[in-house]
Design an enzyme around this catalytic site. Sequence first.
Site, PDB file in Angstrom:
ATOM      1  CG  ASN A   1      47.703  92.151 101.736  1.00 43.46           C
ATOM      2  OD1 ASN A   1      46.789  92.907 101.393  1.00 43.46           O
ATOM      3  ND2 ASN A   1      48.033  91.081 101.039  1.00 43.46           N
TER       4      ASN A   1
ATOM      5  CG  LEU B   1      50.021  79.890  87.217  1.00 41.53           C
ATOM      6  CD1 LEU B   1      50.333  78.533  86.596  1.00 41.53           C
ATOM      7  CD2 LEU B   1      49.214  80.750  86.241  1.00 41.53           C
TER       8      LEU B   1
ATOM      9  CD  GLU C   1      51.907  89.025  96.523  1.00 43.57           C
ATOM     10  OE1 GLU C   1      51.610  87.939  97.063  1.00 43.57           O
ATOM     11  OE2 GLU C   1      51.107  89.677  95.842  1.00 43.57           O
TER      12      GLU C   1
ATOM     13  CG  HIS D   1      48.716  88.984  90.893  1.00 48.35           C
ATOM     14  ND1 HIS D   1      48.050  88.206  89.977  1.00 48.35           N
ATOM     15  CD2 HIS D   1      48.054  88.823  92.058  1.00 48.35           C
ATOM     16  CE1 HIS D   1      47.037  87.603  90.564  1.00 48.35           C
ATOM     17  NE2 HIS D   1      47.012  87.972  91.833  1.00 48.35           N
TER      18      HIS D   1
ATOM     19  NE  ARG E   1      38.967  88.300  90.168  1.00 44.57           N
ATOM     20  CZ  ARG E   1      40.143  88.383  90.789  1.00 44.57           C
ATOM     21  NH1 ARG E   1      41.236  87.934  90.205  1.00 44.57           N
ATOM     22  NH2 ARG E   1      40.221  88.923  91.983  1.00 44.57           N
TER      23      ARG E   1
ATOM     24  NE  ARG F   1      48.253  93.400  97.542  1.00 47.61           N
ATOM     25  CZ  ARG F   1      47.137  92.743  97.313  1.00 47.61           C
ATOM     26  NH1 ARG F   1      46.341  92.438  98.309  1.00 47.61           N
ATOM     27  NH2 ARG F   1      46.809  92.380  96.107  1.00 47.61           N
TER      28      ARG F   1
ATOM     29  CG  ASN G   1      41.108  81.834  94.460  1.00 44.97           C
ATOM     30  OD1 ASN G   1      40.561  81.033  93.697  1.00 44.97           O
ATOM     31  ND2 ASN G   1      40.446  82.669  95.208  1.00 44.97           N
ATOM     32  N   GLY G   2      43.603  83.840  92.268  1.00 39.60           N
ATOM     33  CA  GLY G   2      43.672  84.824  91.179  1.00 39.60           C
ATOM     34  C   GLY G   2      44.955  84.524  90.426  1.00 39.60           C
TER      35      GLY G   2
HETATM   36  P1  ADP Z   1      45.396  83.692  96.351  1.00 40.74           P
HETATM   37  O1  ADP Z   1      46.575  84.305  97.084  1.00 40.74           O
HETATM   38  O2  ADP Z   1      45.167  84.244  94.984  1.00 40.74           O
HETATM   39  O3  ADP Z   1      44.149  83.560  97.165  1.00 40.74           O
HETATM   40  P2  ADP Z   1      46.996  81.272  96.417  1.00 40.74           P
HETATM   41  O4  ADP Z   1      48.259  81.760  95.823  1.00 40.74           O
HETATM   42  O5  ADP Z   1      46.960  80.950  97.871  1.00 40.74           O
HETATM   43  O6  ADP Z   1      45.772  82.191  96.032  1.00 40.74           O
HETATM   44  O7  ADP Z   1      46.584  79.965  95.599  1.00 40.74           O
HETATM   45  C1  ADP Z   1      45.434  79.229  95.864  1.00 40.74           C
HETATM   46  C2  ADP Z   1      45.369  78.085  94.876  1.00 40.74           C
HETATM   47  O8  ADP Z   1      46.567  77.300  95.015  1.00 40.74           O
HETATM   48  C3  ADP Z   1      44.202  77.169  95.101  1.00 40.74           C
HETATM   49  O9  ADP Z   1      43.604  76.823  93.859  1.00 40.74           O
HETATM   50  C4  ADP Z   1      44.850  75.948  95.701  1.00 40.74           C
HETATM   51  O10 ADP Z   1      44.167  74.790  95.371  1.00 40.74           O
HETATM   52  C5  ADP Z   1      46.206  75.950  95.046  1.00 40.74           C
HETATM   53  N1  ADP Z   1      47.142  75.129  95.830  1.00 40.74           N
HETATM   54  C6  ADP Z   1      47.643  75.389  97.036  1.00 40.74           C
HETATM   55  N2  ADP Z   1      48.392  74.335  97.468  1.00 40.74           N
HETATM   56  C7  ADP Z   1      48.334  73.395  96.489  1.00 40.74           C
HETATM   57  C8  ADP Z   1      48.862  72.081  96.309  1.00 40.74           C
HETATM   58  N3  ADP Z   1      49.628  71.531  97.241  1.00 40.74           N
HETATM   59  N4  ADP Z   1      48.607  71.421  95.151  1.00 40.74           N
HETATM   60  C9  ADP Z   1      47.835  71.981  94.211  1.00 40.74           C
HETATM   61  N5  ADP Z   1      47.294  73.220  94.323  1.00 40.74           N
HETATM   62  C10 ADP Z   1      47.532  73.904  95.435  1.00 40.74           C
END
Ligand code: ADP
Length: 393
Positions: free
Chosen positions: A7, A204, A379, A177, A236, A88, A206-207
């Site tokens: 990735n 759910l 993924e 996604h 976003r 990816r 960060n994105g």
């Molecule tokens: P991306 O891959 O889109 O960057 P992730 O799937 O890693 O994002 O998700 C990041 C989000 O998940 C952040 O908002 C983080 O706060 C939340 N997160 C990760 N671990 C926890 C947890 N233990 N409790 C609450 N939220 C969490």
Amino acid sequence: MKIMSINAGSSSLKFSLFDMTTEEVLISGLFERIGIEASCYTLKYKGDKIKVETDLPDHSVAVKILLEKLIELEVISTLEEIEGVGHRIVHGGDKYTESVMVTDEVVDDIIRFSDFAPLHNPAHAICIKAFREVLPKTPMVVVFDTAFHQTIEKSRFLYPVPYSWYENYHVRKYGAHGTSHRYIATKVAEELGRDDLSIISCHLGNGGSITAIKNGKCVDTSMGFTPHAGIMMGTRSGDIDVSIVPYVMEKEGKSASEIMNDLNKKSGFLGISELSSDSRDIEDGIKEGNEKCILAEEMFVNSVVKYIAQYYVLLGKVDAICFTAGIGENSVDARLEIVEKLACLGIKLDIEKNNVRGKFAKISSDDSTVEMYVVPTNEELMIAKDTMDIINK
Ligand code: ADP
């Protein structure tokens, strides 16, 4: 059979090497800050984490170091042991409806679709070229994040704008996604022993995006022409009235790209809380009574509920609602708040079962009208599986 899953981003390269007989990760790692100062890489191997700071001027240097390390650490004894590499790819335009073997034409297409994913697609192409140089005989496969959404019907993927925008400029919904949503659909079908399921998959992180899936195929998804659309996210905005863009451009004397940057990087949880994009910080803020954090969480929950409700009607009968990615897998509170707002549909959580993080679990109560699951996404495994399947064909 050992398969590498890759990735690559504009300045990063994430990898996992799988033993596909057991689907076990032999080694994984991340090369960061490629092409910028203070670059480094981290490897996770046999329970140890190794971090090395080193110069990474471009992706091909990172690829060379990666392969050298695999031999040095005796994960493999020769490069031939890697029987396939899966990459990816963020955008496959409307041409690619499934994963395919890498050819020159495929690489050209990835570059051609850079307009849709300017930060990602060029980096993917560079990374594929770097791997092909070092592993010229190894078959490689590309797995497109948009491919899963290509089954969406025209009446749902088109925007009600001049039709010529679609004909001339390919303006339409592509989603994102897709690899994660496809993994969730496959995993739940496997666990429940049925492939005729209607699923609402909530990625759910960060994105974030929500996808309606029927019989393993995508019916609709919340992200759109770009990942800006849909639910509120870490930084976003998600769906907004487009007239806000020229209005604020004029008020603040900003260009369209500056406003897009605000909507991409300074909105969502960060924009409303004025504190953080990370849902853990928002949850801490809520405990301290921070009103903007309370508001941000409420807005996030509302936006998720809006899509679940929409897809509930679209699918007619829903077998499972699944929660995945950082927030979906780990935030007990976010799941609770979302499901509380679905009570009018008879959808209910089991409070004790919901007290789970990062593992597959059923979290709905026995009398819930729809079953709900936490499903950790994978993924990387999906990419490795596609790669193996295509190579073995
Ligand atoms: P991306 O891959 O889109 O960057 P992730 O799937 O890693 O994002 O998700 C990041 C989000 O998940 C952040 O908002 C983080 O706060 C939340 N997160 C990760 N671990 C926890 C947890 N233990 N409790 C609450 N939220 C969490």
